[in-house]
Design a protein around this motif. Structure first.
Motif, short mmCIF file in Angstrom:
data_model
loop_
_atom_site.label_atom_id
_atom_site.label_comp_id
_atom_site.label_asym_id
_atom_site.label_seq_id
_atom_site.Cartn_x
_atom_site.Cartn_y
_atom_site.Cartn_z
N SER A 80 0.35 32.34 5.36
CA SER A 80 -0.52 31.75 6.03
C SER A 80 -1.80 32.21 6.85
CB SER A 80 0.02 30.43 7.34
OG SER A 80 -0.78 29.92 8.03
N LEU A 81 -1.52 33.33 7.51
CA LEU A 81 -2.22 34.24 8.09
C LEU A 81 -3.40 34.83 6.92
CD1 LEU A 81 -0.83 36.23 10.93
CD2 LEU A 81 -2.62 34.60 11.09
N HIS A 82 -2.63 35.21 6.08
CA HIS A 82 -3.32 35.90 4.84
C HIS A 82 -4.45 34.85 4.20
CE1 HIS A 82 -4.24 38.53 1.31
NE2 HIS A 82 -3.91 37.38 0.47
N ARG A 83 -3.82 33.70 4.16
CA ARG A 83 -4.93 32.72 3.51
C ARG A 83 -6.04 32.45 4.33
NH1 ARG A 83 -0.81 28.32 0.19
NH2 ARG A 83 0.18 30.10 -1.08
N MET A 84 -5.92 32.70 5.57
CA MET A 84 -6.99 32.26 6.65
C MET A 84 -7.64 33.60 6.77
SD MET A 84 -5.01 29.66 9.37
CE MET A 84 -3.61 30.75 9.76
N MET A 90 0.74 -1.20 0.05
CA MET A 90 -0.14 0.03 0.02
C MET A 90 0.88 1.14 0.17
SD MET A 90 -2.50 1.50 2.79
CE MET A 90 -3.05 0.14 3.57
N ARG A 91 0.56 2.21 -0.74
CA ARG A 91 1.33 3.59 -0.94
C ARG A 91 0.50 4.44 0.50
NH1 ARG A 91 -0.35 4.40 -5.40
NH2 ARG A 91 1.78 3.85 -6.56
N PHE A 92 1.48 4.66 1.27
CA PHE A 92 1.21 5.45 2.21
C PHE A 92 1.62 6.98 2.08
CE2 PHE A 92 1.86 7.08 6.59
CZ PHE A 92 0.33 7.21 6.97
N ILE A 93 0.54 7.95 1.80
CA ILE A 93 0.90 9.35 1.53
C ILE A 93 0.55 10.30 2.72
CG2 ILE A 93 0.83 11.44 0.04
CD1 ILE A 93 0.40 9.33 -2.08
N VAL A 94 1.32 11.22 3.10
CA VAL A 94 1.20 12.07 3.96
C VAL A 94 1.41 13.57 3.80
CG1 VAL A 94 2.11 13.09 6.27
CG2 VAL A 94 1.97 10.49 6.01
N VAL A 95 0.20 14.21 3.85
CA VAL A 95 0.20 15.75 3.53
C VAL A 95 0.36 16.53 4.60
CG1 VAL A 95 -0.75 17.64 2.02
CG2 VAL A 95 -0.74 15.12 1.26
N ASP A 96 1.38 17.36 4.90
CA ASP A 96 1.15 18.18 6.50
C ASP A 96 1.56 19.41 6.03
OD1 ASP A 96 0.90 18.46 9.10
OD2 ASP A 96 1.53 16.38 9.44
N GLY A 97 1.60 20.57 6.96
CA GLY A 97 1.91 21.69 6.75
C GLY A 97 1.02 22.82 7.67
N LEU A 98 1.52 23.98 7.63
CA LEU A 98 1.00 24.97 8.47
C LEU A 98 -0.33 25.20 7.72
CD1 LEU A 98 3.56 27.78 8.70
CD2 LEU A 98 2.80 26.47 10.42
N ASP A 99 -1.63 25.86 8.65
CA ASP A 99 -2.94 25.97 8.17
C ASP A 99 -2.67 27.09 6.89
OD1 ASP A 99 -4.14 24.75 10.15
OD2 ASP A 99 -4.38 26.11 11.48
N GLY A 100 -3.32 26.86 5.95
CA GLY A 100 -3.53 27.62 4.73
C GLY A 100 -2.61 27.02 3.42
N SER A 101 -1.68 26.28 4.16
CA SER A 101 -0.73 25.90 3.10
C SER A 101 -1.24 25.12 2.01
CB SER A 101 0.34 25.06 3.84
OG SER A 101 -0.02 23.80 4.16
#
Length: 187
Positions: free
Chosen positions: A129-133, A1-12
């Motif tokens: 990040s703040l701008h996008r939120m 199984m391919r296990f993909i993680v997508v993480d980052g700051l809010d708004g990324s």
């Protein structure tokens, strides 16, 4: 199984790009599951979201603890027959804790939870990040410049084996960067 993680700051762009990654593999006829944390359908996910809307150290601690339990319960779910499993928000929740504890907890979690070469940290400046939120209805406790700067610094110190993607461009430009990494890894 391919296990993909997508993480980052809010708004990324975590959710946006996770859905584009999901579509990439669905178009290849694969069975794909996309899980996002905090989950909408678990008691730990609901408690995490409630704590994130609160203030103070106690709510920060509760949010981090419930978040970890939410992720662990997602990992324990059976995914039989799934060819690609995508987790949005996975290990970087520890970056909201004080640095010594964040490093220790990251080390412990990576010793027991699955990891892979398909782990992406979507990076952007705290200011962006703040701008996008700006248009969000409810502000979570970490959605301020000072906390975002601290969290980003801690997260980047933990992502040594991750694929770090600058998300300051358009959605299409960022997805092209992600697809290049996926092409190489899938090769």
């Amino acid at each position: 199984m391919r296990f993909i993680v997508v993480d980052g700051l809010d708004g990324s762009g975590k959710t946006t790009h996770a859905k584009l990654i999901r579509n990439r593999y669905l178009e290849k006829g694969q069975k794909v599951v996309l899980r996002s944390h905090p989950s909408d359908n678990t008691k730990y996910g609901e408690k995490t979201k409630k704590a994130l809307l609160g203030r103070g150290k106690w709510n920060k601690t509760k949010a981090s603890l419930y978040y970890a339990l939410d992720v662990i319960s997602s990992v324990q779910t059976g995914y039989g027959g799934v060819e690609t499993l995508i987790f949005v928000r996975y290990l970087m929740g520890v970056a909201y804790l004080p640095l010594p504890l964040a490093k220790i907890l990251y080390w412990v979690l990576t010793a027991f939870l699955p990891t892979s070469k398909y782990m992406f940290f979507l990076d952007l400046t705290p200011e962006e990040s703040l701008h996008r939120m700006e248009d969000r209805d409810a502000e979570e406790m970490f959605e301020n410049l000072e906390d975002l700067m601290k969290v980003r610094r801690k997260a980047l110190s933990l992502t040594k084996d991750w694929n770090i993607i600058d998300t300051s461009g358009t959605i299409e430009e960022v997805q092209e960067k992600i697809n290049k990494v996926l092409d190489r890894l899938d090769g």
